[in-house]
Enzyme design. Structure first.
Site, PDB file in Angstrom:
ATOM      1  N   SER A 177       0.883  -1.178   0.000  1.00 57.15           N
ATOM      2  CA  SER A 177       0.000   0.000   0.000  1.00 57.15           C
ATOM      3  C   SER A 177       0.913   1.218   0.000  1.00 57.15           C
ATOM      4  CB  SER A 177      -0.841  -0.026   1.281  1.00 57.15           C
ATOM      5  OG  SER A 177      -1.388   1.250   1.557  1.00 57.15           O
ATOM      6  N   TYR A 202      -2.416  -1.064  10.447  1.00 57.81           N
ATOM      7  CA  TYR A 202      -2.330  -1.226   8.988  1.00 57.81           C
ATOM      8  C   TYR A 202      -0.980  -0.714   8.476  1.00 57.81           C
ATOM      9  CZ  TYR A 202      -4.064  -1.051   4.136  1.00 57.81           C
ATOM     10  OH  TYR A 202      -4.254  -1.241   2.786  1.00 57.81           O
TER      11      TYR A 202
HETATM   12  P1  NAD Z   1     -11.587  -6.163   0.013  1.00 59.19           P
HETATM   13  O1  NAD Z   1     -12.197  -5.993   1.361  1.00 59.19           O
HETATM   14  O2  NAD Z   1     -12.388  -5.937  -1.201  1.00 59.19           O
HETATM   15  O3  NAD Z   1     -10.925  -7.599  -0.101  1.00 59.19           O
HETATM   16  C1  NAD Z   1     -10.263  -8.209   0.958  1.00 59.19           C
HETATM   17  C2  NAD Z   1     -10.247  -9.695   0.717  1.00 59.19           C
HETATM   18  O4  NAD Z   1      -9.577 -10.323   1.833  1.00 59.19           O
HETATM   19  C3  NAD Z   1     -11.637 -10.304   0.647  1.00 59.19           C
HETATM   20  O5  NAD Z   1     -11.641 -11.354  -0.303  1.00 59.19           O
HETATM   21  C4  NAD Z   1     -11.838 -10.872   2.047  1.00 59.19           C
HETATM   22  O6  NAD Z   1     -12.784 -11.939   2.108  1.00 59.19           O
HETATM   23  C5  NAD Z   1     -10.439 -11.342   2.315  1.00 59.19           C
HETATM   24  N1  NAD Z   1     -10.170 -11.588   3.737  1.00 59.19           N
HETATM   25  C6  NAD Z   1     -10.349 -10.755   4.785  1.00 59.19           C
HETATM   26  N2  NAD Z   1     -10.016 -11.376   5.923  1.00 59.19           N
HETATM   27  C7  NAD Z   1      -9.614 -12.614   5.583  1.00 59.19           C
HETATM   28  C8  NAD Z   1      -9.156 -13.737   6.313  1.00 59.19           C
HETATM   29  N3  NAD Z   1      -9.046 -13.719   7.660  1.00 59.19           N
HETATM   30  N4  NAD Z   1      -8.844 -14.868   5.634  1.00 59.19           N
HETATM   31  C9  NAD Z   1      -8.978 -14.921   4.282  1.00 59.19           C
HETATM   32  N5  NAD Z   1      -9.396 -13.894   3.555  1.00 59.19           N
HETATM   33  C10 NAD Z   1      -9.713 -12.760   4.194  1.00 59.19           C
HETATM   34  O7  NAD Z   1     -10.298  -5.211   0.027  1.00 59.19           O
HETATM   35  P2  NAD Z   1      -9.270  -4.720  -1.095  1.00 59.19           P
HETATM   36  O8  NAD Z   1      -9.294  -3.245  -1.086  1.00 59.19           O
HETATM   37  O9  NAD Z   1      -9.430  -5.466  -2.354  1.00 59.19           O
HETATM   38  O10 NAD Z   1      -7.912  -5.134  -0.381  1.00 59.19           O
HETATM   39  C11 NAD Z   1      -7.043  -6.135  -0.867  1.00 59.19           C
HETATM   40  C12 NAD Z   1      -5.624  -5.791  -0.445  1.00 59.19           C
HETATM   41  O11 NAD Z   1      -5.261  -4.546  -1.038  1.00 59.19           O
HETATM   42  C13 NAD Z   1      -5.429  -5.610   1.056  1.00 59.19           C
HETATM   43  O12 NAD Z   1      -4.188  -6.174   1.444  1.00 59.19           O
HETATM   44  C14 NAD Z   1      -5.402  -4.115   1.223  1.00 59.19           C
HETATM   45  O13 NAD Z   1      -4.675  -3.721   2.353  1.00 59.19           O
HETATM   46  C15 NAD Z   1      -4.705  -3.703  -0.059  1.00 59.19           C
HETATM   47  N6  NAD Z   1      -4.876  -2.316  -0.454  1.00 59.19           N
HETATM   48  C16 NAD Z   1      -6.110  -1.795  -0.711  1.00 59.19           C
HETATM   49  C17 NAD Z   1      -6.211  -0.475  -1.088  1.00 59.19           C
HETATM   50  C18 NAD Z   1      -7.523   0.152  -1.383  1.00 59.19           C
HETATM   51  O14 NAD Z   1      -7.557   1.386  -1.506  1.00 59.19           O
HETATM   52  N7  NAD Z   1      -8.589  -0.594  -1.540  1.00 59.19           N
HETATM   53  C19 NAD Z   1      -5.075   0.325  -1.179  1.00 59.19           C
HETATM   54  C20 NAD Z   1      -3.838  -0.226  -0.910  1.00 59.19           C
HETATM   55  C21 NAD Z   1      -3.760  -1.557  -0.546  1.00 59.19           C
END
Ligand code: NAD
Length: 261
Positions: free
Chosen positions: A143, A156
């Site tokens: 991130s 985080y």
């Molecule tokens: P999201 O909530 O859409 O997806 C998260 C996924 O992780 C889902 O499939 C959820 O079921 C799964 N998950 C959560 N807890 C879990 C567990 N205990 N075991 C197995 N699976 C689990 O979120 P996203 O935005 O797609 O995030 C995905 C990654 O991207 C994360 O690591 C997040 O930190 C990172 N990220 C997101 C953003 C953003 O702006 N959305 C920015 C930078 C980084």
């Protein structure tokens, strides 16, 4: 279809960025294992949709990324069916927003377990077979918070800085094995994770929804646009190409200029 006969396992891929990674890798011919939580029917629709759309095998693992034994079992099952995991994408992640002195202890532990330690457990389990094949790609979702901080996100930010360090370390350990290890560091991507943190941020900062979007989320992103899940997934696909074989140990920002400021 340059990933035909490869297998990709993407943690946290029932929604958001993870699902986009799984679909983009499948579009290049990789068999995929998806993982994560959610409504069983919706997950089955996504899984079957990948098979139908891309003519690959798609499997689902319900492994909880907080549980090392379930992570090891997920990797073992994927290896039993496909021989090896060629592409491991450590992506599962959650968020919690609160001042550090009020940060719930169990939330801290969950975030460190899911956003950081699960990458260690999956990598540890998948590496031996990758090494035996002499080819592999490990891609971690970091991130912009792997480089900079924002208040009220202590767990985080700590986990994402940890992912950057873990990425570098493993890259050095496997540098001569045909395996690259990188992280992708998106800025704000419009996914359920971002949407869900809006109410807490509204509370923590006493703001309206519009203020949170414009003055908090996109304040840091000079382009004033959310990154898309397709853009993030396209970078992961590029990291799997031969052209990217010398890119290793890096955390690549895709943040609309956020960390340039
Ligand atoms: P999201 O909530 O859409 O997806 C998260 C996924 O992780 C889902 O499939 C959820 O079921 C799964 N998950 C959560 N807890 C879990 C567990 N205990 N075991 C197995 N699976 C689990 O979120 P996203 O935005 O797609 O995030 C995905 C990654 O991207 C994360 O690591 C997040 O930190 C990172 N990220 C997101 C953003 C953003 O702006 N959305 C920015 C930078 C980084």
């Amino acid at each position: 279809m340059f990933l035909k006969d490869r297998t990709a396992l993407v943690t946290g891929s029932t929604s958001g960025i993870g699902l986009a990674y799984a679909r983009a890798l499948a579009a290049e011919g990789a068999n995929v294992v998806i993982n994560g939580f959610g409504d069983a029917d919706a997950i089955e629709r996504e899984r079957a949709g990948i098979e139908k759309d891309f003519k690959v095998k798609a499997r689902y693992s319900a492994a909880n990324m907080m549980k090392p034994d379930e992570i090891a079992a997920m990797v073992a099952e994927a290896e039993k069916e496909f021989g090896a995991i060629d592409i491991l994408v450590n992506n599962a992640g959650i968020q919690h927003v609160a001042p550090v002195e009020e940060f719930p202890i169990e939330k801290w532990d969950q975030i460190i377990a899911i956003n950081l330690s699960s990458a260690f457990h999956a990598t540890r389990a998948a590496l031996p077979k990758m090494k035996a094949k002499g080819w592999g790609r490990i891609i971690n979702t970091a991130s912009a918070h792997a480089f900079v901080a924002s208040p009220f996100k202590s767990a985080y930010v700590a986990a994402k800085h940890g992912i950057a360090g873990f990425t570098k370390t493993v890259a050095l350990e496997v540098a001569t094995n045909g395996i690259t290890v990188n992280a992708i560091a998106p800025g704000y991507v419009w996914t359920p994770l971002v949407e869900k943190q809006i109410p807490d941020t509204m509370k923590a900062r006493n703001m309206t929804k519009e203020q949170v979007i414009n003055d908090v989320l996109l304040l840091a992103q000079p382009t004033k646009e959310f990154v898309t899940v397709e853009q993030v997934a396209a970078l992961a696909v590029f990291l799997c190409t031969d052209a990217a074989k010398s890119i290793t140990g890096t955390t690549l920002p895709m943040d609309g200029g956020w960390t340039a400021a």
